[in-house]
Design a protein around this motif. Structure first.
Motif: not given
Lengths: 300, 300
Positions: A81-87, A120-125, A147-156
């Protein structure tokens, strides 16, 4: 197809005993999956109860999975649930030697599409590990649009998208997979989930099956996957149809988790009452129905 | 009505700064609520982001709330995905000096009604503290039927039910509250939530208002509550109607949390970006709309 994120990925349970992870039972599950020849193991998926476990428990499970999987690549669920814990979970998965991470956007407060994207951007970075996008609306209550699939899938870093099933009709399933394929980069694989849809999904062009049953019953899942991969679509469908009584139990008993846990308990692979409370697991009469199906389908 | 679980219960934010609880800002919020004369304070409700915080953070917030609330009773949210951690939160709330606990049946895997009931039974057996049943379908995705209210309300220790709003029509609201009242013991109070419904709910017989706005803007919430309690139903409705631009922002911006956080940030009560990531808070143009409403309604 050289991607790690193809073929059969098995989602093992994380069995609990007296509210602690049963490490021996979990290690046994992992060894069985590696021996069966699944293409990858995804520890700490929804079937692995990741959402209920502490960061420390999850780090321990990730380490055990990698230790006991031999040469089979291990992906690790990192949702929180918490972004920092995902990291934190990502760091622990990296330290354990995971080959990739699976990220479901867990919610308590509903998230906007922009918030999901930013997660997703934060995790990919944050990590070099490839990321599987985990679309599981039953548990996260997030609606992924194409559309959301497309946006996220562009992330390296994005390597695959785990979609929650496909239409039952084979032609409509093909159209559905093609519509997603059309908007995401070629290197991003599409993996079907919802085991009852797997044969149709693989036949429709999904490159992977993120599979609940494979985590406990790898053989029939391998039969479906190898048939579909070899273009023997009818054979994949026939094996899936043979398992129909199992899909019916999933539908009748509120999803796959309680049923697959009851199967693993019945087969002695995990201790009794292996799910985290407040999830109670199936009732005694329900467990009898499960045992009957296991015996009838010779799943033991 | 002598129950603690009547009148206005204010739900403060738990402001974060750099991913840690801003203890000074939180203490300031609590002192402001006690000084304003709310009937109780519920720390770590949904507005207090309980679902995102660690057990240690939650224990610290509970202690701070009790320390700074003076004579105002403090209830503490104890919900968690894992049953054993719910009991940890209950123990910590007790140790902090809470006057009651608020329990939402959080879900990742959907729970059956029997599982929800068993969770409440387990908590009621575990603690002497009174328990508020927290029915918040937007965040928990649990559907409480009237029958489930009745089963849970029979448990010794249940003190109140926080319901998620009432029908807009005053007569239908009365029927709705009466239907719940008819199946629960007399000592169990019914508290309305969903601030836009509060005046209607209180006028329809709810004994309490579990209030988001009261956690940041206690004065208008007290105006509504005291008018309804004194039988001046029209006055309660008039104040609620005056606040309609606020209810419209709640509806337009996906719920109350991001809006009330933006208000508290605008008023300087909490730091900027006070919500836990991945929740981003409102955009700059949305914040301008919020500021405009705050100024227009003289909420500062």
């Amino acid at each position: 197809m050289s991607s790690l994120f193809t073929g059969l990925s098995a989602f093992p349970l994380t069995p609990l005993h007296d509210d602690a992870v049963d490490e021996a039972a979990f290690a046994g599950l992992i060894e069985g999956l590696a021996a069966a020849g699944v293409d990858s193991i995804t520890a700490l998926g929804s079937t692995g109860s990741y959402a209920y476990l502490t960061p420390e428990e999850r780090a321990g499970v990730a380490r055990l999975a990698v230790e006991h999987a031999g040469a089979t690549p291990v992906f690790v669920g990192v949702g929180d649930l918490r972004g920092s814990r995902v990291l934190t979970h990502v760091d622990n998965a990296e330290a354990a030697g995971a080959a990739g991470v699976l990220l479901a956007p867990m919610t308590y407060q509903p998230l906007t599409a922009d918030e999901v994207f930013e997660l997703f951007r934060t995790v990919c970075e944050h990590t070099e590990l490839p990321v599987i996008v985990y679309d599981n609306p039953e548990t996260t209550h997030v609606t992924f649009t194409t559309d959301l699939y497309a946006r996220i899938a562009e992330l390296p870093g994005i390597a695959s998208i785990k979609i929650p099933g496909v239409p039952v009709d084979p032609l409509r399933a093909q159209e559905h997979v093609a519509a997603i394929r059309a908007v995401i980069p070629e290197h991003v694989t599409i993996g079907v989930s919802g085991d009852a849809f797997a044969a149709t999904g693989l036949n429709a062009g999904c490159e992977a099956w993120y599979s609940v049953i494979a985590g406990t019953l790898p053989e029939p899942a391998l039969t479906i996957t190898r048939a579909a991969q070899a273009g023997r679509a009818d054979e994949a469908v026939a094996e899936s149809e043979r398992l129909a009584p199992l899909w019916e139990l999933f539908a009748e008993f509120g999803g796959s988790l309680r049923v697959i846990a009851a199967i693993a308990e019945y087969l002695g692979l995990v201790p009794h009452q292996s799910l985290p409370l407040p999830i109670q697991g199936l009732t005694a009469p329900q467990r009898e129905r499960v045992a009957c199906v296991v015996d009838h389908l010779s799943l033991d």
